[in-house]
Design a protein around this motif. Sequence first.
Motif, short mmCIF file in Angstrom:
data_model
loop_
_atom_site.label_atom_id
_atom_site.label_comp_id
_atom_site.label_asym_id
_atom_site.label_seq_id
_atom_site.Cartn_x
_atom_site.Cartn_y
_atom_site.Cartn_z
N LYS A 1 -11.33 -9.22 9.21
CA LYS A 1 -10.97 -8.52 8.14
C LYS A 1 -9.73 -8.93 7.19
CE LYS A 1 -14.62 -4.71 8.98
NZ LYS A 1 -15.71 -5.03 8.28
N ILE A 2 -10.25 -8.84 6.28
CA ILE A 2 -8.89 -9.44 5.18
C ILE A 2 -9.03 -7.94 4.09
CG2 ILE A 2 -9.08 -11.92 5.85
CD1 ILE A 2 -10.72 -12.44 2.82
N LYS A 3 -7.98 -8.72 3.44
CA LYS A 3 -8.02 -7.87 2.30
C LYS A 3 -7.43 -8.55 1.19
CE LYS A 3 -5.92 -3.32 3.03
NZ LYS A 3 -6.99 -1.94 2.97
N TYR A 4 -8.09 -8.24 -0.05
CA TYR A 4 -7.94 -9.41 -1.09
C TYR A 4 -7.91 -9.21 -2.78
CZ TYR A 4 -12.95 -8.90 -2.27
OH TYR A 4 -14.35 -8.48 -3.08
N ARG A 5 -7.55 -10.05 -3.37
CA ARG A 5 -7.17 -8.43 -5.35
C ARG A 5 -8.14 -9.75 -5.94
NH1 ARG A 5 -4.83 -12.48 -8.03
NH2 ARG A 5 -2.82 -13.45 -7.53
N PRO A 6 -8.65 -9.05 -7.28
CA PRO A 6 -9.11 -9.87 -8.11
C PRO A 6 -8.04 -11.49 -8.38
CG PRO A 6 -9.38 -8.32 -8.51
CD PRO A 6 -8.37 -8.56 -7.72
N PHE A 7 -8.64 -12.34 -9.31
CA PHE A 7 -7.82 -13.20 -10.14
C PHE A 7 -7.35 -12.70 -11.13
CE2 PHE A 7 -11.80 -16.16 -10.59
CZ PHE A 7 -12.77 -16.02 -11.79
N MET B 1 14.98 -3.55 -20.97
CA MET B 1 14.41 -3.20 -20.50
C MET B 1 13.39 -4.01 -19.89
SD MET B 1 13.05 0.71 -20.62
CE MET B 1 11.81 1.32 -19.02
N PRO B 2 13.47 -4.15 -18.57
CA PRO B 2 11.59 -5.10 -17.91
C PRO B 2 10.49 -3.99 -18.89
CG PRO B 2 12.80 -4.41 -16.53
CD PRO B 2 13.69 -3.88 -17.24
N LEU B 3 9.46 -5.13 -19.04
CA LEU B 3 8.20 -5.17 -19.27
C LEU B 3 7.18 -4.30 -17.59
CD1 LEU B 3 6.60 -7.63 -21.69
CD2 LEU B 3 6.98 -5.09 -22.22
N PRO B 4 6.68 -3.21 -18.11
CA PRO B 4 6.47 -2.15 -15.69
C PRO B 4 5.57 -3.65 -16.22
CG PRO B 4 4.97 -1.38 -18.19
CD PRO B 4 6.10 -2.28 -18.87
N LYS B 5 5.19 -3.65 -14.31
CA LYS B 5 4.33 -4.50 -13.84
C LYS B 5 3.14 -3.58 -13.22
CE LYS B 5 7.14 -7.64 -12.01
NZ LYS B 5 6.68 -8.33 -11.97
N ILE B 6 1.94 -4.51 -13.76
CA ILE B 6 0.36 -3.80 -13.96
C ILE B 6 0.31 -4.16 -12.52
CG2 ILE B 6 -2.19 -4.10 -15.15
CD1 ILE B 6 -0.48 -5.85 -17.10
N SER B 7 -0.79 -2.56 -11.86
CA SER B 7 -1.22 -2.48 -11.08
C SER B 7 -3.07 -2.84 -10.67
CB SER B 7 -1.78 -1.15 -10.84
OG SER B 7 -2.40 -0.53 -11.38
N THR B 8 -2.51 -3.69 -9.86
CA THR B 8 -3.76 -4.43 -9.40
C THR B 8 -5.18 -3.90 -8.02
OG1 THR B 8 -2.79 -6.81 -10.45
CG2 THR B 8 -5.15 -7.14 -8.46
N PRO B 9 -6.21 -3.37 -8.16
CA PRO B 9 -6.91 -3.02 -7.13
C PRO B 9 -7.27 -3.68 -5.62
CG PRO B 9 -8.33 -4.05 -9.01
CD PRO B 9 -6.88 -4.12 -9.54
N THR B 10 -7.54 -3.31 -4.61
CA THR B 10 -7.45 -4.38 -3.37
C THR B 10 -8.37 -3.79 -2.53
OG1 THR B 10 -6.26 -3.09 -1.80
CG2 THR B 10 -4.87 -4.30 -3.58
N TYR B 11 -9.16 -5.15 -2.10
CA TYR B 11 -10.45 -4.96 -1.85
C TYR B 11 -10.49 -6.10 -0.20
CZ TYR B 11 -11.83 -4.15 -6.54
OH TYR B 11 -12.35 -3.79 -7.89
N ASP B 12 -11.68 -4.99 0.52
CA ASP B 12 -11.36 -5.36 1.96
C ASP B 12 -12.72 -6.50 2.11
OD1 ASP B 12 -9.78 -4.41 2.56
OD2 ASP B 12 -10.50 -2.52 3.10
N LEU B 13 -12.50 -7.64 3.03
CA LEU B 13 -13.82 -8.36 3.38
C LEU B 13 -13.72 -8.88 4.32
CD1 LEU B 13 -16.27 -9.87 1.33
CD2 LEU B 13 -14.72 -11.56 1.02
N GLU B 14 -15.20 -9.48 4.89
CA GLU B 14 -15.42 -9.86 5.66
C GLU B 14 -15.46 -11.41 6.31
OE1 GLU B 14 -16.85 -7.76 9.99
OE2 GLU B 14 -18.33 -8.88 9.11
N ILE B 15 -14.38 -12.29 7.30
CA ILE B 15 -14.79 -13.18 6.97
C ILE B 15 -15.77 -13.54 7.38
CG2 ILE B 15 -13.88 -16.30 7.07
CD1 ILE B 15 -10.55 -14.70 7.07
N PRO B 16 -16.66 -14.66 7.54
CA PRO B 16 -17.89 -15.16 8.10
C PRO B 16 -17.65 -15.67 9.14
CG PRO B 16 -18.84 -15.38 5.64
CD PRO B 16 -17.46 -15.09 6.07
#
Length: 231
Positions: A21-27, A1-16
């Motif tokens: 507007k873009i969405k990104y996740r932490p590295f 049985m494969p290991l579960p995937k860890i959920s990663t939060p996403t955030y919104d940001l505006e390119i100056p």
Amino acid sequence: MPLPKISTPTYDLEIPSTKKKIKYRPFLVKEEKILIVAMESQSDSQMTNAVIDVLSSCILTKGIVVENLATFDIEYIFLNIRGKSVGEEVEVLITCPDDNKTKVPTMINLDDIKIKTDKDHKVDIVLDDNLTMRMKYPSMSEFIKSNFSATEMKSDDTFRLVTSCIEQVFNADESWSASDCTKEELDEFLDQLNTSQFKQVEKFFETMPKLSHTIKVKNPNTKVESKVVLE
């Protein structure tokens, strides 16, 4: 049985530069490894390419080509991703300006660092009563070419950077897009500028938006408090 995937939060940001507007996740750990290897190499070009690779992975919005973003866009996006990844506060060593030798550790909140735009900055350069030249910001790919392709930047590299930042030339009746022109045609057009006109081009680069933050630092030896601008 494969290991579960860890959920990663996403955030919104505006390119100056574009206000898009873009969405990104932490590295993640895999991206942090890329950055660590690049830092250990002590190579500016490898570090720059590592940042581009990490941003390309962390920006979730489709159609964003990191290499084509303005350098200040990349700095701003990277700082935001870094803040959401490992914390908004970072400690830096600041050299006290009153003696230029004492270093003081200072905490900086990355959320406080904003893009600053000079009030005299203009993308449209009026060449004469007839012609106007519209500029665009240098991309990271052009920055790498100009700064890391040789041991030192030559005059040819400077002019190549300028021509790459010409977006269009226009007057009241016609418009000429730089993308429709050859490099030779752009070089020839640039060669026609007089000193006063080229100074306006230089001013475009000098007053470009930049990440800037002012902090206060107190020298523990002299007790002098100074303001330091980080850019």
